[in-house]
Write an enzyme that holds these catalytic residues in place. Sequence first.
Site, PDB file in Angstrom:
ATOM      1  N   GLU A   1      -0.286  -7.958 -15.900  1.00 24.62           N
ATOM      2  CA  GLU A   1       0.776  -7.907 -14.882  1.00 24.62           C
ATOM      3  C   GLU A   1       1.499  -9.249 -14.741  1.00 24.62           C
ATOM      4  O   GLU A   1       2.698  -9.283 -14.454  1.00 24.62           O
ATOM      5  CB  GLU A   1       0.212  -7.492 -13.515  1.00 24.62           C
TER       6      GLU A   1
ATOM      7  N   ASP B   1      -1.631   7.583   5.286  1.00 28.24           N
ATOM      8  CA  ASP B   1      -1.250   7.257   3.902  1.00 28.24           C
ATOM      9  C   ASP B   1       0.207   7.564   3.590  1.00 28.24           C
ATOM     10  O   ASP B   1       0.939   8.105   4.415  1.00 28.24           O
ATOM     11  CB  ASP B   1      -2.189   7.980   2.934  1.00 28.24           C
TER      12      ASP B   1
ATOM     13  N   ASN C   1      -6.515  -7.430 -14.931  1.00 30.55           N
ATOM     14  CA  ASN C   1      -5.668  -6.450 -14.245  1.00 30.55           C
ATOM     15  C   ASN C   1      -5.319  -6.980 -12.866  1.00 30.55           C
ATOM     16  O   ASN C   1      -6.103  -7.675 -12.226  1.00 30.55           O
ATOM     17  CB  ASN C   1      -6.374  -5.103 -14.096  1.00 30.55           C
TER      18      ASN C   1
ATOM     19  N   ARG D   1      -4.990  -0.889  -1.175  1.00 26.41           N
ATOM     20  CA  ARG D   1      -5.281  -1.278   0.209  1.00 26.41           C
ATOM     21  C   ARG D   1      -6.749  -1.658   0.358  1.00 26.41           C
ATOM     22  O   ARG D   1      -7.603  -1.161  -0.405  1.00 26.41           O
ATOM     23  CB  ARG D   1      -4.942  -0.135   1.149  1.00 26.41           C
TER      24      ARG D   1
HETATM   25  C1  LIG Z   1       2.156   0.035  -0.727  1.00 26.83           C
HETATM   26  C2  LIG Z   1       1.259   0.578  -1.798  1.00 26.83           C
HETATM   27  C3  LIG Z   1      -0.080   0.837  -1.526  1.00 26.83           C
HETATM   28  C4  LIG Z   1      -0.920   1.318  -2.522  1.00 26.83           C
HETATM   29  N1  LIG Z   1      -2.236   1.554  -2.228  1.00 26.83           N
HETATM   30  C5  LIG Z   1      -3.088   1.960  -3.191  1.00 26.83           C
HETATM   31  C6  LIG Z   1      -4.473   2.120  -2.921  1.00 26.83           C
HETATM   32  O1  LIG Z   1      -4.938   1.913  -1.807  1.00 26.83           O
HETATM   33  N2  LIG Z   1      -5.273   2.502  -3.945  1.00 26.83           N
HETATM   34  C7  LIG Z   1      -4.803   2.741  -5.209  1.00 26.83           C
HETATM   35  O2  LIG Z   1      -5.588   3.068  -6.094  1.00 26.83           O
HETATM   36  N3  LIG Z   1      -3.469   2.617  -5.489  1.00 26.83           N
HETATM   37  C8  LIG Z   1      -2.614   2.219  -4.513  1.00 26.83           C
HETATM   38  N4  LIG Z   1      -1.285   2.059  -4.784  1.00 26.83           N
HETATM   39  C9  LIG Z   1      -0.775   2.400  -6.119  1.00 26.83           C
HETATM   40  C10 LIG Z   1      -1.105   1.335  -7.128  1.00 26.83           C
HETATM   41  O3  LIG Z   1      -0.664   0.084  -6.687  1.00 26.83           O
HETATM   42  C11 LIG Z   1      -0.451   1.655  -8.464  1.00 26.83           C
HETATM   43  O4  LIG Z   1      -0.964   2.898  -8.923  1.00 26.83           O
HETATM   44  C12 LIG Z   1      -0.680   0.595  -9.518  1.00 26.83           C
HETATM   45  O5  LIG Z   1      -0.156   1.052 -10.739  1.00 26.83           O
HETATM   46  C13 LIG Z   1      -2.154   0.303  -9.669  1.00 26.83           C
HETATM   47  O6  LIG Z   1      -2.335  -0.687 -10.629  1.00 26.83           O
HETATM   48  P1  LIG Z   1      -3.219  -0.404 -11.915  1.00 26.83           P
HETATM   49  O7  LIG Z   1      -2.433   0.596 -12.720  1.00 26.83           O
HETATM   50  O8  LIG Z   1      -3.299  -1.738 -12.559  1.00 26.83           O
HETATM   51  O9  LIG Z   1      -4.527   0.114 -11.456  1.00 26.83           O
HETATM   52  C14 LIG Z   1      -0.416   1.568  -3.807  1.00 26.83           C
HETATM   53  C15 LIG Z   1       0.933   1.306  -4.087  1.00 26.83           C
HETATM   54  C16 LIG Z   1       1.764   0.817  -3.099  1.00 26.83           C
HETATM   55  C17 LIG Z   1       3.209   0.530  -3.425  1.00 26.83           C
END
Ligand SMILES: Cc1cc2nc3c(=O)[nH]c(=O)nc-3n(C[C@H](O)[C@H](O)[C@H](O)COP(=O)(O)O)c2cc1C
Length: 493
Positions: free
Chosen positions: A241, A291, A177, A182
């Site tokens: 990804e 946030d 994954n 952050r």
């Molecule tokens: C700028 C930005 C910051 C993000 N920060 C977080 C974070 O701190 N924690 C989190 O769980 N998702 C965060 N997200 C959302 C995840 O990147 C998003 O849900 C993504 O699908 C997570 O990948 P996964 O589905 O493989 O877990 C953020 C997205 C963006 C665009």
Amino acid sequence: MSLDSLRDFIAALDEAGELVRVRESVSVDLEITEIADRCMKSTGGGPALLFEHPVLRDGTPSRAPVAINLFGSLRRMAVALQSPSMDDIGARSRELLKTEVPDGLSGKLSMLPKLIELARFPPQHTTEAAPCQSVVLRGDDVDVGAWPHLICWPQDGGPYLTLPMVVTRDPATGSRNVGLYRIQVQGPRVLAMHWQRHKVGAAHWRAMAERRERMPVAIALGADPASMYAASAPLPPAVDEFLFAGFLRRAPVRLVKAVSSDLEVPAEAEIVIEGMIDPAEELVMEGPFGDHTGFYSLADRYPAVHVTAITSRRDPIYPATIVGRPPMEDYYLGHATERIFLPLIQLTMPEVVDYHMPAYGVFHNLVFVAIDKQYPGHAWKVMNGLWGQGLMSLAKVIVVLDRDVAVGNPDEAWWVALNHIDPERDVRFTMGPMDVLDHSSRAFTYGSKMGIDATRKWPEEGFTREWPERIVMDEATRRKVDEKWARLGLKLP
Ligand SMILES: Cc1cc2nc3c(=O)[nH]c(=O)nc-3n(C[C@H](O)[C@H](O)[C@H](O)COP(=O)(O)O)c2cc1C
């Protein structure tokens, strides 16, 4: 031009007139945020910025420039994913998802280009010297604090990596994954990993904890822009990804093995921080953090990452973003996901004509959906379907409208919805999981949701009055006025 790295992307933005180089010294402590925020709030998302002389918190110059707001406009997303619009990428995924059995030889042959395109996507593994490992630091030589991590907002708990790609593996299936989460800097070799409980990285961590095994993590900063975007996309856990990025960029992503674990990272990354999480170790306090809801997330407990190595290019560029009151750069990343994933939603719910998550709804608070209503209760069926799908399950308010409503325009969607609803009849509450960032729910990540059926009501739904039509001028009058328009002396903005 193929965009294989962050620097290729920055060069392409520069060429497209989308980048401003900031030569003035600017502190990573709040100053970059204030400048980037003003740009992101300006019409269309403002320019991308390359701070050539960032200053660290101790007043020393940063060894790496800071790039920010790279994805923060429709045009820049188009450059990043090398497609005129995100809907075009949606159309490509729709083609891939078509699974009818081909008819006859010509039908079978017409499948070939699709398969060839797919076969080119898998990431390539390289054992050659990779740019991201030109400089390798391990053990006591590592100081994460030497990099220009931003302190984004006045009440933030510390400096943050805001645009990382976090690579982990599922210990049971071996599937990889990559998530954008952050990460707070807590010490020279300690980070706090803010993966929320609904995300795939957190699921991997829980699986490692059950096995009582230490968990390797690799954090890549900067890569080809498709991979950087893919980390933010809510792909099903089984979809890699880097494979998805390969599909987006029509070329494989080149990966290299990390220096201190078996994980693989983009060979073209700018900086890679490698580390280990011990699931047996006590969690650390992470946050508060300004946030993307526009409010601070409160401090909470998350796992500590112990850094084992930092590798980088010789002249790395440090990518960052800021989140805060919308609109911000993350709106454009999320908007790309909205467009690209429409065909996936339509695969199980073909009645969904379109959907939209406006910037002020911060993705999980508000979703407008236009449907081709075919039977009584259809709007409720769609809402329940969406609340059962991936991260859509976190949506707080879903408003369902008929197919003739342009839901991409929130003013139109609200105008029609407010006209069409009898609140007591058309609004329903249900319960479910809530986004970690929802500060209003009765319990952490658990609370109520609201569905609004703003479709035209049918007699079978108990509505026996006549439903009025929208006011639209007739074509003949419009044509007559078009002919006279130039002579009327009316210059409308
Ligand atoms: C700028 C930005 C910051 C993000 N920060 C977080 C974070 O701190 N924690 C989190 O769980 N998702 C965060 N997200 C959302 C995840 O990147 C998003 O849900 C993504 O699908 C997570 O990948 P996964 O589905 O493989 O877990 C953020 C997205 C963006 C665009």
